[in-house]
Design a protein around this motif. Structure first.
Motif, PDB file in Angstrom:
ATOM      1  N   VAL A  96      -1.630  -9.014   4.922  1.00  0.00           N
ATOM      2  CA  VAL A  96      -1.099  -9.620   3.704  1.00  0.00           C
ATOM      3  C   VAL A  96      -1.407  -8.737   2.501  1.00  0.00           C
ATOM      4  O   VAL A  96      -0.536  -8.468   1.666  1.00  0.00           O
ATOM      5  CB  VAL A  96      -1.674 -11.030   3.503  1.00  0.00           C
ATOM      6  N   PHE A  97      -2.634  -8.257   2.420  1.00  0.00           N
ATOM      7  CA  PHE A  97      -3.002  -7.401   1.282  1.00  0.00           C
ATOM      8  C   PHE A  97      -2.196  -6.113   1.279  1.00  0.00           C
ATOM      9  O   PHE A  97      -1.748  -5.652   0.224  1.00  0.00           O
ATOM     10  CB  PHE A  97      -4.496  -7.073   1.310  1.00  0.00           C
ATOM     11  N   ASP A  98      -1.979  -5.515   2.451  1.00  0.00           N
ATOM     12  CA  ASP A  98      -1.207  -4.268   2.522  1.00  0.00           C
ATOM     13  C   ASP A  98       0.225  -4.481   2.044  1.00  0.00           C
ATOM     14  O   ASP A  98       0.796  -3.617   1.356  1.00  0.00           O
ATOM     15  CB  ASP A  98      -1.209  -3.732   3.954  1.00  0.00           C
ATOM     16  N   LEU A  99       0.833  -5.612   2.395  1.00  0.00           N
ATOM     17  CA  LEU A  99       2.198  -5.895   1.937  1.00  0.00           C
ATOM     18  C   LEU A  99       2.242  -6.029   0.418  1.00  0.00           C
ATOM     19  O   LEU A  99       3.176  -5.563  -0.234  1.00  0.00           O
ATOM     20  CB  LEU A  99       2.720  -7.171   2.597  1.00  0.00           C
ATOM     21  N   VAL A 100       1.226  -6.671  -0.138  1.00  0.00           N
ATOM     22  CA  VAL A 100       1.150  -6.820  -1.589  1.00  0.00           C
ATOM     23  C   VAL A 100       1.003  -5.446  -2.248  1.00  0.00           C
ATOM     24  O   VAL A 100       1.722  -5.109  -3.200  1.00  0.00           O
ATOM     25  CB  VAL A 100      -0.030  -7.731  -1.975  1.00  0.00           C
ATOM     26  N   GLN A 101       0.090  -4.655  -1.745  1.00  0.00           N
ATOM     27  CA  GLN A 101      -0.156  -3.334  -2.326  1.00  0.00           C
ATOM     28  C   GLN A 101       1.070  -2.437  -2.226  1.00  0.00           C
ATOM     29  O   GLN A 101       1.483  -1.810  -3.209  1.00  0.00           O
ATOM     30  CB  GLN A 101      -1.343  -2.678  -1.615  1.00  0.00           C
ATOM     31  N   GLU A 102       1.674  -2.369  -1.053  1.00  0.00           N
ATOM     32  CA  GLU A 102       2.832  -1.496  -0.876  1.00  0.00           C
ATOM     33  C   GLU A 102       4.052  -2.039  -1.607  1.00  0.00           C
ATOM     34  O   GLU A 102       4.907  -1.263  -2.054  1.00  0.00           O
ATOM     35  CB  GLU A 102       3.122  -1.325   0.615  1.00  0.00           C
ATOM     36  N   GLY A 103       4.128  -3.348  -1.757  1.00  0.00           N
ATOM     37  CA  GLY A 103       5.222  -3.917  -2.540  1.00  0.00           C
ATOM     38  C   GLY A 103       5.197  -3.440  -3.979  1.00  0.00           C
ATOM     39  O   GLY A 103       6.234  -3.141  -4.571  1.00  0.00           O
ATOM     40  N   MET A 104       4.000  -3.336  -4.559  1.00  0.00           N
ATOM     41  CA  MET A 104       3.888  -2.842  -5.928  1.00  0.00           C
ATOM     42  C   MET A 104       4.093  -1.330  -6.003  1.00  0.00           C
ATOM     43  O   MET A 104       4.554  -0.808  -7.013  1.00  0.00           O
ATOM     44  CB  MET A 104       2.529  -3.213  -6.518  1.00  0.00           C
ATOM     45  N   LEU A 105       3.775  -0.612  -4.932  1.00  0.00           N
ATOM     46  CA  LEU A 105       4.001   0.836  -4.909  1.00  0.00           C
ATOM     47  C   LEU A 105       5.473   1.182  -4.724  1.00  0.00           C
ATOM     48  O   LEU A 105       5.881   2.307  -5.007  1.00  0.00           O
ATOM     49  CB  LEU A 105       3.195   1.481  -3.772  1.00  0.00           C
ATOM     50  N   SER A 106       6.258   0.228  -4.267  1.00  0.00           N
ATOM     51  CA  SER A 106       7.663   0.508  -3.969  1.00  0.00           C
ATOM     52  C   SER A 106       8.467   0.860  -5.212  1.00  0.00           C
ATOM     53  O   SER A 106       9.514   1.491  -5.118  1.00  0.00           O
ATOM     54  CB  SER A 106       8.310  -0.702  -3.280  1.00  0.00           C
ATOM     55  N   ALA A 107       8.004   0.440  -6.387  1.00  0.00           N
ATOM     56  CA  ALA A 107       8.684   0.738  -7.657  1.00  0.00           C
ATOM     57  C   ALA A 107      10.100   0.182  -7.693  1.00  0.00           C
ATOM     58  O   ALA A 107      10.959   0.707  -8.396  1.00  0.00           O
ATOM     59  CB  ALA A 107       8.696   2.249  -7.929  1.00  0.00           C
ATOM     60  N   MET A 108      10.365  -0.892  -6.959  1.00  0.00           N
ATOM     61  CA  MET A 108      11.689  -1.515  -6.976  1.00  0.00           C
ATOM     62  C   MET A 108      11.807  -2.450  -8.180  1.00  0.00           C
ATOM     63  O   MET A 108      10.838  -3.108  -8.564  1.00  0.00           O
ATOM     64  CB  MET A 108      11.919  -2.304  -5.691  1.00  0.00           C
ATOM     65  N   PRO A 109      12.981  -2.543  -8.791  1.00  0.00           N
ATOM     66  CA  PRO A 109      13.168  -3.473  -9.909  1.00  0.00           C
ATOM     67  C   PRO A 109      12.886  -4.912  -9.469  1.00  0.00           C
ATOM     68  O   PRO A 109      13.334  -5.338  -8.410  1.00  0.00           O
ATOM     69  CB  PRO A 109      14.650  -3.287 -10.273  1.00  0.00           C
ATOM     70  N   GLY A 110      12.126  -5.624 -10.295  1.00  0.00           N
ATOM     71  CA  GLY A 110      11.818  -7.015  -9.976  1.00  0.00           C
ATOM     72  C   GLY A 110      10.707  -7.192  -8.968  1.00  0.00           C
ATOM     73  O   GLY A 110      10.471  -8.312  -8.501  1.00  0.00           O
TER      74      GLY A 110
END
Length: 257
Positions: A69-83
């Protein structure tokens, strides 16, 4: 119960900034309409200051759920996708409700979106482990990349393990960050810009030899530009030595694999 006021949160766009938004949301028992990084909204905005202690508390709570769960959160913010801020926020709320299985609920739009983004990020990071081209500068290796996502945290271990005894720097010109390594220590630091002195004759000769090698192994009769673009998109080629030229006009080499 959470209130849903007509209000948006604004943070600095970092993982810690987003985690502070989560902290404030739970303290105030309110769910923002959106989480932004820049100005430009017609709705009232609450500025969320990044506090490392608050962010650490939320991070610990996510790690108690699971590393996945933490990895998904971290990589989600690293993705730099709008929104991405609001998508990651909704995923965190879901994880607090259902636990580790939140990461597996691929029929949920939020979870599916997050998995798609993180998959794209990891794929781009994998490509950069092969596409980075270093320049020798006063005994240190320097490279410049222009990724869509913030790939430096994902490729740091690869390059530190591959060149443990070297001093090197990989500059992300899009996100203004640099991966800096020296024997025994690796860090990712904010860097506004990077200017290097003119190329030395020795480095220029090394580049010419590298380009000559690539031209020599190319089989002109079997060249397939469409297939090449499928394996190596045009956007990666600007920083790759074999796609650069000695011609002062900037014209690319005539034959490349």
């Amino acid at each position: 119960m959470f209130n849903r006021p007509a209000l948006v949160y604004r943070c600095d766009g970092t993982l810690d900034g987003l985690l502070c938004c989560v902290f404030e949301s739970y303290v105030r028992k309110e769910e923002p309409m959106d989480i932004l990084e820049e100005e430009g909204t017609l709705f009232p905005c609450r500025e969320i200051e990044t506090d490392p202690q608050k962010a650490a508390r939320v991070a610990r709570s996510l790690l108690k759920i699971s590393q996945r769960v933490f990895d998904l959160v971290q990589e989600g913010m690293l993705s730099a996708m709008p929104g991405r801020g609001m998508v990651v926020y909704r995923f965190i709320r879901l994880a607090y409700q259902v636990g580790d299985k939140a990461a597996l609920l691929l029929t949920n739009d939020t979870v599916a979106t997050l998995h798609r983004w993180t998959s794209q990020l990891r794929h781009e990071a994998h490509l950069y482990t092969g596409f980075v081209r270093f320049t020798d500068w006063q005994g240190a290796l320097v490279a410049k990349i222009e990724p869509k996502g913030q790939v430096l945290p994902l490729i740091a271990g690869h390059f530190a393990g591959r060149y443990p005894g070297e001093r090197f720097l990989i500059f992300d010109a899009v996100h203004r960050m640099a991966l800096v390594h020296q024997p025994g220590r690796t860090a990712i630091l904010p860097v506004e810009d990077l200017e290097l002195p003119p190329t030395t004759p020795e480095e220029a000769q090394c580049r010419r030899l590298w380009r000559a090698y690539h031209q020599a192994i190319s089989i002109q009769e079997r060249e397939n530009p469409r297939a090449q673009r499928g394996h190596l998109a045009l956007r990666y080629r600007g920083q790759m030595t074999e796609f650069q030229s000695d011609d002062p006009s900037g014209a690319p080499p005539k034959a490349l694999p």
